[in-house]
Structures are given as structure tokens and as C-alpha cells.
Design an enzyme around this catalytic site. Structure first.
Site, PDB file in Angstrom:
ATOM      1  N   ARG A 180      26.270  51.160 -27.545  1.00 29.25           N
ATOM      2  CA  ARG A 180      27.297  50.067 -27.269  1.00 29.25           C
ATOM      3  C   ARG A 180      28.749  50.470 -27.581  1.00 29.25           C
ATOM      4  NH1 ARG A 180      25.001  45.151 -26.464  1.00 29.25           N
ATOM      5  NH2 ARG A 180      22.622  45.109 -27.023  1.00 29.25           N
ATOM      6  N   THR A 208      22.456  61.241 -44.899  1.00 30.29           N
ATOM      7  CA  THR A 208      22.118  60.650 -46.161  1.00 30.29           C
ATOM      8  C   THR A 208      20.561  60.553 -46.197  1.00 30.29           C
ATOM      9  OG1 THR A 208      22.551  58.645 -47.351  1.00 30.29           O
ATOM     10  CG2 THR A 208      22.242  58.284 -45.052  1.00 30.29           C
ATOM     11  N   LYS A 250      18.919  64.899 -46.146  1.00 27.47           N
ATOM     12  CA  LYS A 250      19.682  66.107 -46.913  1.00 27.47           C
ATOM     13  C   LYS A 250      19.195  67.228 -46.826  1.00 27.47           C
ATOM     14  CE  LYS A 250      22.764  62.879 -49.378  1.00 27.47           C
ATOM     15  NZ  LYS A 250      23.420  62.859 -50.549  1.00 27.47           N
ATOM     16  N   ASP A 256      28.717  66.273 -51.864  1.00 30.64           N
ATOM     17  CA  ASP A 256      28.558  65.577 -53.114  1.00 30.64           C
ATOM     18  C   ASP A 256      28.828  66.200 -54.203  1.00 30.64           C
ATOM     19  OD1 ASP A 256      27.003  63.496 -51.889  1.00 30.64           O
ATOM     20  OD2 ASP A 256      25.336  64.274 -51.876  1.00 30.64           O
ATOM     21  N   ARG A 307       9.154  67.819 -58.864  1.00 36.99           N
ATOM     22  CA  ARG A 307      10.317  67.968 -58.143  1.00 36.99           C
ATOM     23  C   ARG A 307      11.650  68.516 -59.085  1.00 36.99           C
ATOM     24  NH1 ARG A 307      12.615  64.190 -53.384  1.00 36.99           N
ATOM     25  NH2 ARG A 307      13.640  66.196 -53.127  1.00 36.99           N
ATOM     26  N   MET A 337      19.776  50.039 -57.353  1.00 39.33           N
ATOM     27  CA  MET A 337      20.280  49.757 -55.875  1.00 39.33           C
ATOM     28  C   MET A 337      19.980  48.270 -55.438  1.00 39.33           C
ATOM     29  SD  MET A 337      19.976  51.940 -52.426  1.00 39.33           S
ATOM     30  CE  MET A 337      20.794  53.446 -53.081  1.00 39.33           C
ATOM     31  N   GLY A 373      29.552  54.315 -58.595  1.00 40.26           N
ATOM     32  CA  GLY A 373      29.351  55.286 -57.543  1.00 40.26           C
ATOM     33  C   GLY A 373      30.262  55.270 -56.368  1.00 40.26           C
TER      34      GLY A 373
END
Length: 491
Positions: free
Chosen positions: A180, A284, A288, A325, A380, A414, A460
């Protein structure tokens, strides 16, 4: 110049006229009258004669996304009456266009709407519409993949260079929203918008003020570069607000749009985007790490971090990858440290092990901060610690870690789960710096409770602004107007 056409769907002629007049006062140069929304009967000639500015008259059936359920011949009589009354444009579907010949000065839009799918034969459909004595061809289809935007733009690029009829190509839905805005670069005479963000009559329509002021739609030319943010989801992103404000303040030609890109579409999207004037991308969640593999050149910091949040497409074909970041977060922490400035020798606990956490841990270690990372998924955390050379601790033992700096890189807190927090209030240390990378809401529960405990807090939004300023510099080669971006985010 491509115009913004605002679609008005009112139930009485007086309201239609009044709202049109208000839009003219706001600088709107074209309005679509959706007469299928009017209560019957109504006087078409009177409505057209009383228009405050140029209009498109449309009477849409349910199969075309409208509300007209009365006789088809009555609908065609309305279209004929609008032509006879001298409306600037009248919109016909192919069957009506073939039944109603050209007359007077009215320009003919011949349109097709598919609210369910992305047809495979766009070129054939376009040829069929153009053959109905069209001045403008309108093709509105439902985007099913992120790259469907490029299919429609490619069609517009090709046909608007070679066809007598101008073409408006739109992808509907959230995936199709960029079309658009971007269509102006490829010869669309106008794009459709809603009077406001809550009054859309087609999926993905953008409000008039957003089109005019945020995306500066009517200043887009065939040379305008595009920038954008990719993620899934993406509707919450504040990036378009701050980057477009920066582009306007710097008086730079450019437009920044949100692209919803599901993971399955990422590779194809990044391969095609440069073809359509996309010069730079903010990356984002959840892309990433995957986007790193699409970059052909990385700076040493980004390579060490193993995640990118910025891609720049060079004219020679290179794709440069950066992680902003890290500098954005470090600038925020150093500002919080105040006169002391240096972070060296301090102890940090980082909650989370995703892309943002990698950049922050890298930055802390480079500045001599003794850093411990923890994550709900211990594998992780171990992977991050091994790659960068920091400590790790089990998530359940995080409250036992001594720290001077606490950084939350998880989504806990969040919106909409604003009552969540990654660390209980009793474990928040007076005098420590508590930094939450979550920026919606601006003050999370973690930060609110940290303030109550006497901690120094870093919101943030501060990191978000500073990393975006670095992105702007990489995109444009120009220093970002940080305070302008800050004001846009606040607004």
C-alpha cells in the site's frame, strides 16, 4: 505524484459529504465513496454534485468485498448515474464495465478483488481488466506469503511502463501492508487508505494520517529508497515511527515500512527485497540468528556475537550485517553509570540467551565486566557462554548471583503479560543498575520494583532508540537525530 485515496463507508449522504469536507480540509486530494454502505434509496446525482472534491464512486457486491445485495441492474444504474453526473472516477468490475460504455469525462477503474488467495495468473487477470476500456486497473489480492508483495510490485513495474492503463496493485492483509506504500514507486496513481486506523474496510488498510505523515506517501517517487523492519509478529513495532521521523528531520528521501516475514519466507524475502528499492532492514524476533547467514559481510563484533539486527544491501550486491544492540545497550548502561562512566570490574547477570543477549554479553565482556548468563533453556545459555567466554548459572539459581548490573533480555513483562517479571523484588539490589530490554510497556514490573528497591533503572526504550540511531547511520550514512527519534517514540 501518487495520491492517497481515502475510502468512506457511511450510511447516509450528509455524513458522507461532511466527512469528505473534513478530509479536504486535512489536504486529502481523492476520496472513494462506497455507496454500497448507504441506506437506500439515495439520489446519486445529488451526492455527486455535492462532493467537496474529486471522488471515486464504487458500489461493491458481497463477492467483491461489498454490501450491495439488491438487484444487479439497479447497481449498474447507480454506476451509470455517477458517470452521467460527472464523477471523476467510477469503479467497475469486468462484467459491469463491459455492460456500461464509456461516457463523458469520467475515468474508468476496472477492478478485481480476491479476499482469499493470491492468484497465480496476475498478468492474465491484469490483461483481462485492461481490455475492458480501463483508464485504471485495480488489482487487490490477499497476500499469503511475505514475497507476494514483490509479485504485485513486479506486475506494477512491468505494466505501468508499457500499458496505457495505470495500475493500482494491492496485497491485502498484514503480510501485504507494505504494498500500500511501496506502489507509489512503481507508478500507482493512488493508494487506498482508511479515514483512521480503526475504520478500515479492507484488510491491511492504513489510516490517512499515517499514510500522509508517517510514510509521507505523496512524496514517494520512482527513486525513493525503502527501509524496513522484519519480524513475526511485527504489528507492535515502533521502528517505523522513529525511523520515518528521522528521515523527515534529516530531509532525506526514503520511507521505512514494517514487513511481517514468517520464518519460512525469510530467505526468499531477503533475496528479492533489493530488487524493489529496499536498501536496509532492521531485524527483530525471530530472525536475528537466521539473518546472519544471509549476510555476505560481517564486521568482527557481529561475527563474534553470532546474530544480526541490521542488514544493508549494497548496490554491488553485497549484504552487510551489523549488530547495533551491542553499542545501543552499552551507551545506555554507560549513561546510567553517570560520572563514574566505566563499567570495568563490575559484575553483570544477564537473563536470557537470544540475539539481544548475545550482543549485550559481548559488549559487557569487551568492557571488562564479569558476566554471568542464565536462561530458561539451559542449553542456549551454555551455548552462548561457550561462544563468548562468560559464566553461566541455572535459571533456578539466578537469585543467588551477586551483581552490580542486571539485564533482562527475556520477553517476561512484555505486553500483554505486564505482570510477569524475570526476578522477584526481594532479589533486586539497591544501588545496582537494572536494565530491561523490554520496551512495551516503557516501565515494566521489573523496573518499577527495582526503582522501589533503590536501583538505578535503564528503560528498554533507551537501548531501542540508541540501537536504532546506529541503524540509521548504517542505512543512510548520516548521523541520526536522536532527540527527534526520542520525541517520535514518546508521541
Amino acid at each position: 505524484m501518487s495520491l492517497i485515496c481515502v475510502t468512506l463507508a457511511c450510511d447516509d449522504p450528509a455524513t458522507l459529504r461532511a466527512r469528505h469536507a473534513a478530509l479536504v480540509h486535512e489536504g486529502c486530494g481523492l476520496v472513494e465513496y462506497r455507496l454500497d454502505f448507504l441506506s437506500q434509496p439515495f439520489d446519486v446525482a445529488h451526492i455527486v454534485a455535492g462532493r467537496p472534491g474529486p471522488i471515486i464512486v464504487t458500489v461493491r457486491r458481497p463477492e467483491d468485498g461489498g454490501r450491495w445485495t439488491a438487484a444487479e441492474e439497479t447497481r449498474r444504474d447507480i454506476l451509470r448515474a455517477a458517470v452521467a453526473a460527472g464523477a471523476e472516477y467510477v469503479d467497475f468490475e469486468p462484467d459491469a464495465a463491459q455492460a456500461i460504455p464509456r461516457s463523458g469525462t469520467t475515468r474508468r477503474i476496472v477492478s478485481m478483488h480476491d479476499f482469499k488467495t493470491m492468484p497465480s495468473d496476475l498478468a492474465a487477470i491484469h490483461a483481462k481488466l485492461a481490455a475492458c476500456d480501463a483508464d485504471v486497473v485495480k488489482l487487490a489480492v490477499m497476500a499469503e506469503r511475505a514475497t507476494d508483495v514483490f509479485r504485485v510490485l513486479r506486475l506494477m513495474r512491468d505494466v505501468n511502463a508499457n500499458s496505457k492503463a495505470a495500475t493500482v496493485g494491492l496485497c491485502m492483509g498484514e503480510l501485504g501492508l507494505p504494498s500500500r506504500v511501496m506502489g507509489a514507486r512503481y507508478g500507482a496513481p493512488f493508494s487506498y487508505s482508511a479515514p483512521s486506523a480503526v475504520e478500515a474496510v479492507a484488510p491491511g488498510q492504513i489510516g490517512f494520517l499515517q499514510m500522509r505523515d508517517l510514510y509521507r506517501y505523496e512524496s514517494i517517487t520512482a527513486d525513493t529508497p525503502f527501509y524496513g523492519v522484519i519480524g513475526d509478529p511485527i504489528g507492535h513495532s515502533r521502528s517505523p515511527a522513529i525511523h520515518n521521523a528521522a528521515l523527515a528531520d534529516a530531509d532525506l528521501d526514503g520511507c521505512y515500512v514494517p514487513f511481517r516475514v514468517p520464518p519460512a519466507d525469510l530467505a526468499a524475502f531477503l533475496a528479492e527485497a533489493p530488487e524493489f528499492g529496499v536498501r536496509g532492514i532492521s531485524v527483530t524476533i525471530p530472525h536475528k540468528e537466521a539473518a546472519l547467514r544471509r549476510a555476505t559481510k560481517l564486521d568482527p563484533a557481529t561475527e563474534a556475537i553470532g546474530a544480526v539486527n541490521t542488514l544493508v544491501f549494497e548496490p554491488e550486491g553485497e549484504t552487510l550485517g551489523y549488530n547495533t544492540d551491542e553499542p545501543g545497550a552499552m551507551e545506555s548502561l554507560e549513561a546510567a553509570a553517570g560520572a563514574e562512566g566505566s563499567l570495568a570490574g563490575k559484575r553483570a547477570l544477564v537473563l536470557g540467551a537470544g540475539g539481544a543477549a548475545k550482543g549485550i554479553v559481548y559488549g559487557l565482556l569487551r568492557r571488562g565486566v564479569v558476566t554471568t548468563v542464565t536462561n530458561r533453556n539451559p542449553e542456549r545459555a551454555e551455548e552462548l557462554a561457550k561462544s563468548l567466554g562468560c559464566r553461566t548459572v541455572d535459571w533456578d539459581a539466578r537469585s543467588e548471583v551477586e551483581y552490580d548490573i542486571l539485564v533482562n533480555c527475556t520477553p517476561l513483562g512484555m505486553y500483554p503479560k505486564i505482570d510477569d517479571t524475570p526476578l522477584a523484588k526481594d532479589y533486586l539490589r539497591p544501588g545496582a543498575i537494572v536494565f530491561d530490554t523490554v520496551y512495551n510497556p516503557a516501565e515494566t514490573r521489573l523496573l518499577r520494583e527495582a526503582k522501589e528497591r533503590g536501583s538505578k533503572i535503564v528503560v528498554g526504550t533507551e537501548m531501542f532508540l540508541r540501537q536504532a540511531a546506529w541503524q540509521f547511520r548504517y542505512f543512510t550514512g548520516t548521523h541520526a537525530p536522536l532527540e527527534v527519534m526520542r520525541a517520535a517514540l514518546k508521541d
